[in-house]
Write an enzyme that holds these catalytic residues in place. Structure first.
Site, PDB file in Angstrom:
ATOM      1  N   LYS A  52       0.928  -1.344   0.143  1.00 59.88           N
ATOM      2  CA  LYS A  52       0.052  -0.032  -0.069  1.00 59.88           C
ATOM      3  C   LYS A  52       0.654   1.118  -0.058  1.00 59.88           C
ATOM      4  O   LYS A  52       1.907   1.225   0.608  1.00 59.88           O
ATOM      5  CB  LYS A  52      -1.023  -0.171   1.280  1.00 59.88           C
ATOM      6  CG  LYS A  52      -1.955   1.078   1.240  1.00 59.88           C
ATOM      7  CD  LYS A  52      -2.668   0.520   2.588  1.00 59.88           C
ATOM      8  CE  LYS A  52      -3.540   1.538   3.222  1.00 59.88           C
ATOM      9  NZ  LYS A  52      -2.723   2.306   4.172  1.00 59.88           N
ATOM     10  N   LYS A  91     -11.998   3.234   3.529  1.00 57.84           N
ATOM     11  CA  LYS A  91     -11.985   2.576   2.590  1.00 57.84           C
ATOM     12  C   LYS A  91     -11.112   1.235   2.544  1.00 57.84           C
ATOM     13  O   LYS A  91     -11.290   0.322   1.891  1.00 57.84           O
ATOM     14  CB  LYS A  91     -11.743   3.458   1.157  1.00 57.84           C
ATOM     15  CG  LYS A  91     -11.795   2.799   0.070  1.00 57.84           C
ATOM     16  CD  LYS A  91     -11.478   3.711  -1.117  1.00 57.84           C
ATOM     17  CE  LYS A  91     -11.708   2.962  -2.344  1.00 57.84           C
ATOM     18  NZ  LYS A  91     -13.232   2.570  -3.012  1.00 57.84           N
ATOM     19  N   ASN A 142      -5.040  10.519  15.223  1.00 58.73           N
ATOM     20  CA  ASN A 142      -3.769  10.474  14.906  1.00 58.73           C
ATOM     21  C   ASN A 142      -3.515  11.861  14.648  1.00 58.73           C
ATOM     22  O   ASN A 142      -3.463  12.377  13.485  1.00 58.73           O
ATOM     23  CB  ASN A 142      -3.417   9.472  13.752  1.00 58.73           C
ATOM     24  CG  ASN A 142      -3.492   8.165  14.305  1.00 58.73           C
ATOM     25  OD1 ASN A 142      -3.576   7.591  15.449  1.00 58.73           O
ATOM     26  ND2 ASN A 142      -4.034   7.288  13.156  1.00 58.73           N
ATOM     27  N   GLN A 151      -3.363  10.747   6.439  1.00 57.79           N
ATOM     28  CA  GLN A 151      -4.371  11.892   5.837  1.00 57.79           C
ATOM     29  C   GLN A 151      -4.411  13.164   6.485  1.00 57.79           C
ATOM     30  O   GLN A 151      -4.325  13.014   7.617  1.00 57.79           O
ATOM     31  CB  GLN A 151      -5.903  11.184   5.542  1.00 57.79           C
ATOM     32  CG  GLN A 151      -6.208   9.871   4.798  1.00 57.79           C
ATOM     33  CD  GLN A 151      -5.622  10.305   3.249  1.00 57.79           C
ATOM     34  OE1 GLN A 151      -5.899  11.344   2.622  1.00 57.79           O
ATOM     35  NE2 GLN A 151      -5.130   9.189   2.602  1.00 57.79           N
ATOM     36  N   HIS A 155      -9.821  13.939  10.875  1.00 56.58           N
ATOM     37  CA  HIS A 155     -10.564  12.939  10.866  1.00 56.58           C
ATOM     38  C   HIS A 155     -10.331  12.111  12.348  1.00 56.58           C
ATOM     39  O   HIS A 155      -9.206  11.766  12.521  1.00 56.58           O
ATOM     40  CB  HIS A 155     -10.707  12.025   9.761  1.00 56.58           C
ATOM     41  CG  HIS A 155      -9.249  11.351   9.578  1.00 56.58           C
ATOM     42  ND1 HIS A 155      -8.076  12.172   9.202  1.00 56.58           N
ATOM     43  CD2 HIS A 155      -8.648  10.016   9.990  1.00 56.58           C
ATOM     44  CE1 HIS A 155      -7.165  11.445   8.975  1.00 56.58           C
ATOM     45  NE2 HIS A 155      -7.201  10.185   9.636  1.00 56.58           N
ATOM     46  N   ASN A 270       0.205   3.732  14.783  1.00 59.11           N
ATOM     47  CA  ASN A 270      -0.843   4.755  15.004  1.00 59.11           C
ATOM     48  C   ASN A 270      -1.447   4.641  16.413  1.00 59.11           C
ATOM     49  O   ASN A 270      -0.894   3.933  17.192  1.00 59.11           O
ATOM     50  CB  ASN A 270      -1.793   4.896  13.915  1.00 59.11           C
ATOM     51  CG  ASN A 270      -2.633   3.777  13.865  1.00 59.11           C
ATOM     52  OD1 ASN A 270      -2.991   3.027  14.885  1.00 59.11           O
ATOM     53  ND2 ASN A 270      -3.550   3.844  12.777  1.00 59.11           N
TER      54      ASN A 270
HETATM   55  P1  B4P Z   1      -4.915   7.956   9.221  1.00 59.82           P
HETATM   56  O1  B4P Z   1      -4.960   8.377  10.787  1.00 59.82           O
HETATM   57  O2  B4P Z   1      -4.525   9.195   8.420  1.00 59.82           O
HETATM   58  O3  B4P Z   1      -3.988   6.957   9.113  1.00 59.82           O
HETATM   59  P2  B4P Z   1      -3.944   5.350   9.654  1.00 59.82           P
HETATM   60  O4  B4P Z   1      -5.303   5.044  10.115  1.00 59.82           O
HETATM   61  O5  B4P Z   1      -2.740   5.062  10.443  1.00 59.82           O
HETATM   62  O6  B4P Z   1      -3.959   4.637   8.496  1.00 59.82           O
HETATM   63  P3  B4P Z   1      -2.847   4.423   7.466  1.00 59.82           P
HETATM   64  O7  B4P Z   1      -3.637   5.038   5.963  1.00 59.82           O
HETATM   65  O8  B4P Z   1      -1.585   5.075   7.480  1.00 59.82           O
HETATM   66  O9  B4P Z   1      -2.782   3.043   6.848  1.00 59.82           O
HETATM   67  P4  B4P Z   1      -1.993   1.743   7.834  1.00 59.82           P
HETATM   68  O10 B4P Z   1      -1.024   1.061   6.666  1.00 59.82           O
HETATM   69  O11 B4P Z   1      -1.265   2.227   8.946  1.00 59.82           O
HETATM   70  O12 B4P Z   1      -6.270   7.640   8.374  1.00 59.82           O
HETATM   71  C1  B4P Z   1      -6.796   7.656   7.341  1.00 59.82           C
HETATM   72  C2  B4P Z   1      -7.862   6.545   7.212  1.00 59.82           C
HETATM   73  O13 B4P Z   1      -8.462   7.070   6.018  1.00 59.82           O
HETATM   74  C3  B4P Z   1      -7.354   5.317   7.102  1.00 59.82           C
HETATM   75  O14 B4P Z   1      -8.083   4.467   7.877  1.00 59.82           O
HETATM   76  C4  B4P Z   1      -7.305   4.956   5.420  1.00 59.82           C
HETATM   77  O15 B4P Z   1      -7.562   3.654   5.475  1.00 59.82           O
HETATM   78  C5  B4P Z   1      -8.565   5.714   5.205  1.00 59.82           C
HETATM   79  N1  B4P Z   1      -8.770   6.282   3.904  1.00 59.82           N
HETATM   80  C6  B4P Z   1      -7.777   6.425   3.001  1.00 59.82           C
HETATM   81  N2  B4P Z   1      -8.461   6.555   1.823  1.00 59.82           N
HETATM   82  C7  B4P Z   1      -9.508   6.548   1.927  1.00 59.82           C
HETATM   83  C8  B4P Z   1     -10.774   6.834   1.098  1.00 59.82           C
HETATM   84  N3  B4P Z   1     -10.769   7.276  -0.243  1.00 59.82           N
HETATM   85  N4  B4P Z   1     -12.197   6.635   1.788  1.00 59.82           N
HETATM   86  C9  B4P Z   1     -12.364   6.425   3.056  1.00 59.82           C
HETATM   87  N5  B4P Z   1     -11.456   6.128   3.621  1.00 59.82           N
HETATM   88  C10 B4P Z   1      -9.929   6.380   3.207  1.00 59.82           C
HETATM   89  O16 B4P Z   1      -3.035   0.848   8.326  1.00 59.82           O
HETATM   90  C11 B4P Z   1      -3.904   0.232   7.336  1.00 59.82           C
HETATM   91  C12 B4P Z   1      -5.347   0.071   7.669  1.00 59.82           C
HETATM   92  O17 B4P Z   1      -5.415  -0.460   8.997  1.00 59.82           O
HETATM   93  C13 B4P Z   1      -5.861   1.539   8.228  1.00 59.82           C
HETATM   94  O18 B4P Z   1      -7.108   1.682   7.783  1.00 59.82           O
HETATM   95  C14 B4P Z   1      -5.815   1.681   9.709  1.00 59.82           C
HETATM   96  O19 B4P Z   1      -6.676   2.620  10.245  1.00 59.82           O
HETATM   97  C15 B4P Z   1      -5.905   0.236   9.964  1.00 59.82           C
HETATM   98  N6  B4P Z   1      -5.129  -0.003  11.241  1.00 59.82           N
HETATM   99  C16 B4P Z   1      -3.935   0.264  11.574  1.00 59.82           C
HETATM  100  N7  B4P Z   1      -3.549  -0.230  12.612  1.00 59.82           N
HETATM  101  C17 B4P Z   1      -4.434  -1.211  13.123  1.00 59.82           C
HETATM  102  C18 B4P Z   1      -4.696  -2.169  14.233  1.00 59.82           C
HETATM  103  N8  B4P Z   1      -3.880  -2.171  14.864  1.00 59.82           N
HETATM  104  N9  B4P Z   1      -5.867  -2.839  14.260  1.00 59.82           N
HETATM  105  C19 B4P Z   1      -6.955  -2.389  13.354  1.00 59.82           C
HETATM  106  N10 B4P Z   1      -6.827  -1.610  12.077  1.00 59.82           N
HETATM  107  C20 B4P Z   1      -5.548  -0.950  12.232  1.00 59.82           C
END
Ligand code: B4P
Length: 318
Positions: A52, A91, A142, A151, A155, A270
């Site tokens: 990703k 998503k 975060n 992002q 949010h 995070n």
């Molecule tokens: P952020 O606060 O910016 O980032 P994050 O949750 O740390 O996720 P990141 O994107 O860095 O991904 P990661 O590989 O760490 O949140 C942004 C959020 O917006 C994310 O949830 C992202 O998926 C979502 N998003 C992006 N584009 C989008 C769109 N077009 N429409 C809607 N939403 C959109 O982690 C991968 C995933 O696993 C993330 O969803 C994260 O939240 C989740 N995750 C991380 N740690 C986890 C854990 N320990 N247990 C369960 N889920 C976990």
């Protein structure tokens, strides 16, 4: 939407998943106990996430997915008809029905949570939790570049906590009366953990929780976290202010962050990492954690700051 919020999210999620609008990542989870601190970790292994794009990659620049979210992911385009928030589906979830509370107007992810942000998130958790069924949720934020966020549009995230999973904050707050930390009373910190974290228990009865109480409690714990970014020594004059906020119906916690990713291992955190939910994408890292779960505490310290448990605020320059 009231008490049927849970059903609304479920229905929206199932449709989005079926139609390919939600891209669910398969993972496997195992529990590990750190014998040195007594902390339980839920380690979720999702190797496909290695592919990703991350913050800073070309594909992630100049695109704000929350400005005009896909209708298929929009649970509520104007939450409570207040003109302030949208409730969206994540998503790219690892956990089903993972939702996002997004500001309607663009606000930066570096801005502090407002009383309204806190109360709106708390009210959503209150609607989604089911004590009889032991269903609990956590909202998290975060904040700042080192917090693990990807992002920049403001949010919060809403996640169902895994069944029978106790965060270290739950143990810390167990049997404690709620209180607002002040100059005489420090937030709670688990002295066995190596990284700084500031926790305040919330009232058991949600009727006693309002914007003012949440705001005062949040500011009290946030102030302790911000201490680490005060440039007393000029050692790190350019350090960005970053922290994670975690909110359940039982407690609020703030963790100051110094880095989003470890330098010694291929892993980042995070807010979820700082309740013991550890997302691992790299097999080598998984093996190392399986061999010695205490490594997680060391990694959380590397990406945070040293604990101040047992110190009065004056001792750490508050
Ligand atoms: P952020 O606060 O910016 O980032 P994050 O949750 O740390 O996720 P990141 O994107 O860095 O991904 P990661 O590989 O760490 O949140 C942004 C959020 O917006 C994310 O949830 C992202 O998926 C979502 N998003 C992006 N584009 C989008 C769109 N077009 N429409 C809607 N939403 C959109 O982690 C991968 C995933 O696993 C993330 O969803 C994260 O939240 C989740 N995750 C991380 N740690 C986890 C854990 N320990 N247990 C369960 N889920 C976990």
């Amino acid at each position: 939407m009231g008490s049927d919020l849970s059903a609304t999210i479920k229905e929206k999620y199932n449709d989005a998943l079926k139609n390919g609008d939600v891209v669910f990542t398969q993972s496997s989870s195992t529990k590990h106990k750190d014998a040195e601190t007594g902390t339980q970790y839920l380690v979720t292994y999702a190797p496909s996430l290695l592919k990703k794009p991350e913050r800073g990659d070309d594909e992630t620049i100049n695109r704000n997915p929350f400005a005009e979210p896909e209708p298929e992911l929009t649970v509520d385009g104007d939450l409570n008809d207040e003109g302030e928030y949208k409730l969206l589906l994540n998503k790219y979830p690892v956990v089903p029905e993972h939702a996002l509370l997004v500001t309607k107007e663009f606000k930066p992810q570096t801005s502090a949570l407002t009383p309204k942000d806190l109360f709106t998130a708390y009210s959503l958790i209150d609607k989604l939790d089911d004590e009889d069924e032991m269903i609990r949720h956590m909202a998290f934020y975060n904040c700042g570049v080192n917090s693990g966020s990807s992002q920049d549009h403001k949010h919060l995230q809403l996640l169902k906590l895994p069944e029978k999973f106790l965060c270290f904050q739950d143990k810390l707050c167990s049997g404690q009366e709620s209180f607002i930390p002040n100059v005489h009373t420090e937030p709670l910190q688990d002295g066995k953990l190596s990284f700084a974290h500031f926790v305040a228990p919330l009232p058991e009865d949600s009727a006693s929780v309002d914007e003012d109480l949440l705001a005062m409690t949040f500011i009290a714990v946030l102030q302790r976290a911000l201490t680490f970014f005060q440039d007393w020594t000029n050692e790190k004059p350019k350090m960005d202010v970053s922290y994670n906020v975690m909110l359940t119906k039982q407690w609020i916690c703030v963790v100051p962050r110094s880095a989003s990713k470890s330098k010694q291992m291929n892993i980042g955190f995070n807010a979820t990492g700082y309740v013991g939910m550890v997302l691992v994408k790299d097999e080598e890292v998984l093996k190392k954690i399986q061999e010695n779960p205490h490594i997680v505490d060391e990694l959380l310290l590397e990406c945070g700051f040293p604990s101040t448990a047992g110190e009065a605020t004056t001792q750490y320059h508050y």
